[in-house]
Motif scaffolding. Structure first.
Motif, mmCIF file in Angstrom:
data_model
loop_
_atom_site.group_PDB
_atom_site.id
_atom_site.type_symbol
_atom_site.label_atom_id
_atom_site.label_comp_id
_atom_site.label_asym_id
_atom_site.label_seq_id
_atom_site.Cartn_x
_atom_site.Cartn_y
_atom_site.Cartn_z
ATOM 1 N N GLY A 142 0.794 -1.219 0.000
ATOM 2 C CA GLY A 142 0.000 0.000 0.000
ATOM 3 C C GLY A 142 0.827 1.270 0.000
ATOM 4 O O GLY A 142 0.305 2.357 -0.265
ATOM 5 N N ASP A 143 2.123 1.169 0.291
ATOM 6 C CA ASP A 143 2.988 2.343 0.255
ATOM 7 C C ASP A 143 3.130 2.864 -1.176
ATOM 8 O O ASP A 143 3.156 2.073 -2.129
ATOM 9 C CB ASP A 143 4.386 2.011 0.796
ATOM 10 C CG ASP A 143 4.419 1.920 2.316
ATOM 11 O OD1 ASP A 143 3.426 2.305 2.949
ATOM 12 O OD2 ASP A 143 5.448 1.467 2.853
ATOM 13 N N ALA A 144 3.244 4.171 -1.290
ATOM 14 C CA ALA A 144 3.499 4.786 -2.595
ATOM 15 C C ALA A 144 5.005 5.010 -2.730
ATOM 16 O O ALA A 144 5.666 5.434 -1.784
ATOM 17 C CB ALA A 144 2.764 6.115 -2.709
ATOM 18 N N VAL A 145 5.534 4.679 -3.901
ATOM 19 C CA VAL A 145 6.950 4.918 -4.170
ATOM 20 C C VAL A 145 7.077 5.735 -5.442
ATOM 21 O O VAL A 145 6.190 5.729 -6.305
ATOM 22 C CB VAL A 145 7.743 3.592 -4.315
ATOM 23 C CG1 VAL A 145 7.702 2.799 -3.027
ATOM 24 C CG2 VAL A 145 7.188 2.757 -5.460
ATOM 25 N N SER A 146 8.180 6.440 -5.551
ATOM 26 C CA SER A 146 8.409 7.293 -6.719
ATOM 27 C C SER A 146 9.785 7.045 -7.288
ATOM 28 O O SER A 146 10.784 7.049 -6.549
ATOM 29 C CB SER A 146 8.269 8.770 -6.336
ATOM 30 O OG SER A 146 8.684 9.607 -7.399
ATOM 31 N N GLY A 147 9.838 6.827 -8.595
ATOM 32 C CA GLY A 147 11.115 6.649 -9.264
ATOM 33 C C GLY A 147 11.923 7.926 -9.317
ATOM 34 O O GLY A 147 13.136 7.906 -9.549
ATOM 35 N N MET A 148 11.255 9.065 -9.096
ATOM 36 C CA MET A 148 11.945 10.352 -9.117
ATOM 37 C C MET A 148 12.614 10.652 -7.769
ATOM 38 O O MET A 148 13.575 11.400 -7.705
ATOM 39 C CB MET A 148 10.957 11.472 -9.456
ATOM 40 C CG MET A 148 10.298 11.317 -10.811
ATOM 41 S SD MET A 148 11.484 11.376 -12.169
ATOM 42 C CE MET A 148 11.999 13.094 -12.049
ATOM 43 N N MET A 149 12.073 10.078 -6.702
ATOM 44 C CA MET A 149 12.629 10.276 -5.360
ATOM 45 C C MET A 149 12.845 8.892 -4.746
ATOM 46 O O MET A 149 11.957 8.351 -4.083
ATOM 47 C CB MET A 149 11.688 11.122 -4.500
ATOM 48 C CG MET A 149 11.470 12.531 -5.032
ATOM 49 S SD MET A 149 10.318 13.492 -4.012
ATOM 50 C CE MET A 149 11.223 13.578 -2.464
ATOM 51 N N LEU A 150 14.015 8.313 -5.009
ATOM 52 C CA LEU A 150 14.287 6.949 -4.596
ATOM 53 C C LEU A 150 14.186 6.788 -3.081
ATOM 54 O O LEU A 150 14.723 7.587 -2.322
ATOM 55 C CB LEU A 150 15.671 6.516 -5.073
ATOM 56 C CG LEU A 150 15.863 6.435 -6.591
ATOM 57 C CD1 LEU A 150 17.274 5.960 -6.906
ATOM 58 C CD2 LEU A 150 14.844 5.510 -7.227
ATOM 59 N N ARG A 151 13.490 5.752 -2.686
ATOM 60 C CA ARG A 151 13.294 5.445 -1.273
ATOM 61 C C ARG A 151 13.744 4.017 -1.028
ATOM 62 O O ARG A 151 13.311 3.093 -1.726
ATOM 63 C CB ARG A 151 11.818 5.607 -0.917
ATOM 64 C CG ARG A 151 11.436 5.044 0.451
ATOM 65 C CD ARG A 151 9.924 5.041 0.622
ATOM 66 N NE ARG A 151 9.517 4.347 1.831
ATOM 67 C CZ ARG A 151 8.254 4.065 2.126
ATOM 68 N NH1 ARG A 151 7.278 4.436 1.310
ATOM 69 N NH2 ARG A 151 7.954 3.433 3.251
ATOM 70 N N THR A 152 14.604 3.826 -0.054
ATOM 71 C CA THR A 152 15.098 2.486 0.245
ATOM 72 C C THR A 152 13.949 1.582 0.670
ATOM 73 O O THR A 152 13.173 1.921 1.568
ATOM 74 C CB THR A 152 16.162 2.518 1.353
ATOM 75 O OG1 THR A 152 17.283 3.278 0.901
ATOM 76 C CG2 THR A 152 16.620 1.116 1.717
ATOM 77 N N ALA A 153 13.853 0.435 -0.010
ATOM 78 C CA ALA A 153 12.823 -0.542 0.327
ATOM 79 C C ALA A 153 13.382 -1.638 1.227
ATOM 80 O O ALA A 153 12.749 -2.040 2.200
ATOM 81 C CB ALA A 153 12.252 -1.157 -0.951
ATOM 82 N N PHE A 154 14.569 -2.108 0.888
ATOM 83 C CA PHE A 154 15.228 -3.152 1.670
ATOM 84 C C PHE A 154 16.720 -2.862 1.747
ATOM 85 O O PHE A 154 17.280 -2.181 0.887
ATOM 86 C CB PHE A 154 15.064 -4.535 1.013
ATOM 87 C CG PHE A 154 13.648 -4.979 0.812
ATOM 88 C CD1 PHE A 154 12.920 -5.532 1.852
ATOM 89 C CD2 PHE A 154 13.038 -4.860 -0.426
ATOM 90 C CE1 PHE A 154 11.618 -5.949 1.667
ATOM 91 C CE2 PHE A 154 11.740 -5.269 -0.629
ATOM 92 C CZ PHE A 154 11.017 -5.816 0.424
ATOM 93 N N LYS A 155 17.345 -3.435 2.780
ATOM 94 C CA LYS A 155 18.799 -3.454 2.859
ATOM 95 C C LYS A 155 19.209 -4.916 2.898
ATOM 96 O O LYS A 155 18.632 -5.713 3.644
ATOM 97 C CB LYS A 155 19.301 -2.707 4.095
ATOM 98 C CG LYS A 155 19.021 -1.212 4.045
ATOM 99 C CD LYS A 155 19.582 -0.483 5.260
ATOM 100 C CE LYS A 155 19.285 1.013 5.174
ATOM 101 N NZ LYS A 155 19.852 1.752 6.342
ATOM 102 N N ILE A 156 20.180 -5.239 2.072
ATOM 103 C CA ILE A 156 20.602 -6.636 1.939
ATOM 104 C C ILE A 156 22.115 -6.735 2.122
ATOM 105 O O ILE A 156 22.849 -5.820 1.738
ATOM 106 C CB ILE A 156 20.175 -7.203 0.560
ATOM 107 C CG1 ILE A 156 20.527 -8.685 0.434
ATOM 108 C CG2 ILE A 156 20.787 -6.402 -0.577
ATOM 109 C CD1 ILE A 156 20.010 -9.320 -0.862
#
Length: 236
Positions: A142-156
């Motif tokens: 349900g979260d909104a993400v934007s390719g213009m403002m990169l937001r970390t989804a996971f750290k691996i």
């Protein structure tokens, strides 16, 4: 006689060796922050903190019904453009050159459009770049993400491969070499470990003028720290 020579050689080596103090922090061998490069709403999150994943495994995906539909249209258009092109190619010498060029143009355009729509569709999936373990999850369905403002989804990070990032005094920069041994202890752990210098960084830290080096190891928890001695073959 042979044993005496070997013992003498070891004694001379130890006399000539210098022990150079170094501190270190444990780092994963590979570490990455993962983010969607497309915009949309998160539709699925398939992993959580602690999940072990394989390279190429889907970690999460965006809602993509519209893009999937456009991809289907592009596939159909390409399918018939290709059929028409192959028919016209067989009789190329019997038809007007301009007519054949028009058919070839539609075929190439359909092929390029299909590749473009496939790329858009692929971007709605976030995949693991290497075998690893997820150690942070920062998105939910349900979260909104934007390719213009990169937001970390996971750290691996790599599953077990680790590196010790050493720091030692710059005055010893000319007597520490790749291949030399490092004996060390983790803070709070009385056990002594041994490793080998695998890399020396070609610059000093601007803040403390320390030199950095790496020792490859495994299984230690990233973030732990300790100290030890580099066994250099040169005298201080």
């Amino acid at each position: 006689m042979k044993k005496i020579v070997i013992t003498l050689f070891m004694f001379v080596s130890l006399v000539n060796a210098a022990e150079i103090y170094a501190t270190f922090i444990v780092h994963p061998m590979r570490d990455a922050n993962l983010a969607f490069i497309a915009s949309g709403i998160v539709d699925k999150v398939d992993v959580s903190v602690g999940s072990h994943v394989k390279k190429g495994e889907v970690l999460a995906q965006l809602q993509n019904n519209d893009i999937k539909a456009m991809l289907a249209v592009a596939k159909t258009t390409f399918k018939y453009a290709k059929k028409n092109y192959e028919r016209q190619l067989k009789i190329k010498n019997l038809i007007d050159e301009a007519k054949f060029d028009a058919v070839a143009n539609r075929y190439e355009s359909a092929k390029n459009q299909l590749a473009y729509q496939q790329a858009l569709y692929n971007k709605t999936f976030l995949k693991a770049p290497f075998d690893g373990v997820i150690y942070a999850k920062e998105i939910e369905k349900g979260d909104a993400v934007s390719g213009m403002m990169l937001r970390t989804a996971f750290k691996i990070q790599s599953i077990s491969k680790r590196k010790l990032l050493l720091s030692f005094d710059q005055k010893n920069r000319n007597i520490v070499h790749v291949g030399e041994k490092f004996k060390y202890q983790l803070d709070g752990d009385g056990k002594e470990y041994f490793g080998t210098i695998s890399k020396i960084y070609p610059r000093a830290n601007f803040n403390d003028r320390k030199i950095s080096a790496e020792v490859i190891t495994k299984d230690f928890l990233p973030g732990l720290f300790g100290d030890g001695y580099i066994i250099s073959n040169a005298k201080k």
